[in-house]
Motif scaffolding. Structure first.
Motif, PDB file in Angstrom:
ATOM      1  N   LEU A 133       0.827  -1.207   0.000  1.00 25.19           N
ATOM      2  CA  LEU A 133       0.000   0.000   0.000  1.00 25.19           C
ATOM      3  C   LEU A 133       0.861   1.257   0.000  1.00 25.19           C
ATOM      4  O   LEU A 133       0.568   2.226  -0.712  1.00 25.19           O
ATOM      5  CB  LEU A 133      -0.913  -0.007   1.238  1.00 25.19           C
ATOM      6  N   ILE A 134       1.941   1.243   0.792  1.00 24.75           N
ATOM      7  CA  ILE A 134       2.812   2.409   0.867  1.00 24.75           C
ATOM      8  C   ILE A 134       3.507   2.657  -0.470  1.00 24.75           C
ATOM      9  O   ILE A 134       3.537   3.773  -0.984  1.00 24.75           O
ATOM     10  CB  ILE A 134       3.845   2.228   1.988  1.00 24.75           C
ATOM     11  N   GLY A 135       4.073   1.598  -1.038  1.00 24.13           N
ATOM     12  CA  GLY A 135       4.753   1.749  -2.317  1.00 24.13           C
ATOM     13  C   GLY A 135       3.826   2.191  -3.430  1.00 24.13           C
ATOM     14  O   GLY A 135       4.165   3.083  -4.217  1.00 24.13           O
ATOM     15  N   SER A 140       2.280   6.096  -7.173  1.00 20.62           N
ATOM     16  CA  SER A 140       1.135   6.544  -7.974  1.00 20.62           C
ATOM     17  C   SER A 140       1.157   8.058  -8.167  1.00 20.62           C
ATOM     18  O   SER A 140       0.595   8.558  -9.140  1.00 20.62           O
ATOM     19  CB  SER A 140      -0.180   6.123  -7.304  1.00 20.62           C
ATOM     20  N   THR A 141       1.800   8.791  -7.261  1.00 17.70           N
ATOM     21  CA  THR A 141       1.906  10.246  -7.439  1.00 17.70           C
ATOM     22  C   THR A 141       2.764  10.593  -8.648  1.00 17.70           C
ATOM     23  O   THR A 141       2.677  11.707  -9.170  1.00 17.70           O
ATOM     24  CB  THR A 141       2.506  10.909  -6.189  1.00 17.70           C
ATOM     25  N   PHE A 196       4.121 -11.061  -2.629  1.00 21.45           N
ATOM     26  CA  PHE A 196       3.892 -11.362  -4.038  1.00 21.45           C
ATOM     27  C   PHE A 196       2.909 -10.368  -4.655  1.00 21.45           C
ATOM     28  O   PHE A 196       3.018 -10.031  -5.843  1.00 21.45           O
ATOM     29  CB  PHE A 196       3.377 -12.794  -4.195  1.00 21.45           C
ATOM     30  N   ILE A 197       1.962  -9.898  -3.863  1.00 17.85           N
ATOM     31  CA  ILE A 197       1.095  -8.823  -4.355  1.00 17.85           C
ATOM     32  C   ILE A 197       1.920  -7.570  -4.616  1.00 17.85           C
ATOM     33  O   ILE A 197       1.711  -6.860  -5.608  1.00 17.85           O
ATOM     34  CB  ILE A 197      -0.028  -8.536  -3.334  1.00 17.85           C
ATOM     35  N   GLU A 198       2.892  -7.314  -3.732  1.00 12.18           N
ATOM     36  CA  GLU A 198       3.761  -6.151  -3.902  1.00 12.18           C
ATOM     37  C   GLU A 198       4.559  -6.243  -5.187  1.00 12.18           C
ATOM     38  O   GLU A 198       4.835  -5.236  -5.846  1.00 12.18           O
ATOM     39  CB  GLU A 198       4.696  -6.031  -2.702  1.00 12.18           C
ATOM     40  N   ALA A 203       4.957  -2.601  -9.622  1.00 12.63           N
ATOM     41  CA  ALA A 203       5.314  -2.485 -11.038  1.00 12.63           C
ATOM     42  C   ALA A 203       4.310  -1.666 -11.833  1.00 12.63           C
ATOM     43  O   ALA A 203       4.653  -1.151 -12.900  1.00 12.63           O
ATOM     44  CB  ALA A 203       5.439  -3.882 -11.653  1.00 12.63           C
ATOM     45  N   VAL A 204       3.087  -1.535 -11.328  1.00  8.11           N
ATOM     46  CA  VAL A 204       2.037  -0.864 -12.096  1.00  8.11           C
ATOM     47  C   VAL A 204       2.389   0.584 -12.427  1.00  8.11           C
ATOM     48  O   VAL A 204       2.314   0.992 -13.600  1.00  8.11           O
ATOM     49  CB  VAL A 204       0.687  -0.959 -11.355  1.00  8.11           C
ATOM     50  N   PRO A 205       2.794   1.435 -11.462  1.00  7.02           N
ATOM     51  CA  PRO A 205       3.157   2.810 -11.834  1.00  7.02           C
ATOM     52  C   PRO A 205       4.310   2.870 -12.824  1.00  7.02           C
ATOM     53  O   PRO A 205       4.305   3.704 -13.748  1.00  7.02           O
ATOM     54  CB  PRO A 205       3.537   3.461 -10.497  1.00  7.02           C
TER      55      PRO A 205
END
Length: 292
Positions: A133-135, A140-141, A196-198, A203-205
């Motif tokens: 969540l933090i990453g 995302s900013t 693993f979710i991390e 990677a998404v941003p």
């Protein structure tokens, strides 16, 4: 890309980073001295790891090329922030600062340290459930106009320089110094799922920065300081490459450390069960099944 001689010669004084490095260095040195007075010898390699690898990498990132050009180059800023969050805390953690604090402090000081470590805020940031969540929130900013503000605003730069490594330490120390953040093997198994979710979330941003065909922070003009400066879109793509690559690579040693942590936790719990008598095991099973 910049020439090698420019990367080597680009330096500045980052006063916020210098204050952090000086504070951490002095506190660590005082801890070694106090531990010696208490009759405990601190390993030399941990001292070298903390000063040379941990504080040294912090100095290079903030005062070297990535710090000098972070306001002008998206990829330099991204490189600096991601390494400050993921790599510098791991290198500083090799020095085991919490273990050193326990060796240096008095009984009352250790009690105060335990109180701080058990605080709900510290425990929230010091588990692998919060890391994705933090990453994701931070990176995302980079997909918004705030990306330019974070790079160009001096106050934002100071806050990032101070807060990002501290946040990274809160996420890294529980994995490196698991004795101070003991979790059950079942809890660690759940953490594996979130790690693993991390791997996917971080990677998404980076992927969006890399594949987007428009400049997301809306700063489409640049005053090229040299011929090697990329145009804004290419700069954004390079930032996405850096973010994507670093987030994926850094998660691999974290997974390895969590495997080691799980193995130690499992052995610790197994020894605890072996020391129980048959009557204690029966009582434990009864409690588990909600029976008297």
């Amino acid at each position: 890309m910049p020439p090698l001689e420019l990367i080597i010669s680009a330096w500045q004084i980052d006063w916020a980073a210098l204050a952090m490095i000086s504070t951490f260095g002095v506190l660590y040195g005082l801890g070694i001295r106090a531990a010696g007075r208490n009759g405990q010898t601190w390993p030399l390699w941990r001292t070298l790891a903390f000063y040379l690898l941990g504080l040294g990498s912090l100095a290079v990132l903030t005062c070297g090329f990535s710090g000098v050009y972070s306001a002008d180059l998206r990829w330099a800023f991204t490189l600096k922030v991601t390494l400050l969050l993921f790599v510098v805390p791991l290198l500083m953690g090799l020095g085991r600062p919490i273990t050193l604090a326990r060796a240096a402090l008095s009984a009352k000081g250790v009690e105060t340290l335990n109180t701080v470590l058990s605080h709900r805020v510290v425990r929230f940031f010091s588990n692998s459930l919060a890391a994705p969540l933090i990453g994701l929130a931070l990176f995302s900013t980079f997909l918004t106009p705030a990306f330019h503000t974070l790079r160009a605003d001096p106050l934002a730069e100071i806050l990032l320089t101070v807060c990002i490594p501290l946040l990274g330490l809160l996420m890294a120390l529980p994995i490196i110094e698991e004795a101070d953040f003991q979790r059950s093997s079942a809890y660690i198994t759940l953490e594996f799922v979130f790690v693993f979710i991390e791997l996917l979330a971080d990677a998404v941003p980076g992927i969006l920065l890399r594949l987007n065909g428009q400049v997301l922070d809306h700063v489409t003009t640049t005053q090229a300081m040299a011929g090697w400066f990329p145009d804004p879109l290419r700069d954004q793509q390079l930032a996405g490459d850096a973010l994507w690559f670093i987030c994926e690579i850094v998660d691999l040693p974290l997974i390895i450390l969590m495997f080691i942590r799980f193995s130690r936790s499992d052995k610790r719990e197994a020894r605890g069960f072996d020391q129980l008598t048959d009557a204690q095991l029966d009582e434990l099973n009864a409690q588990h099944l909600n029976r008297r």
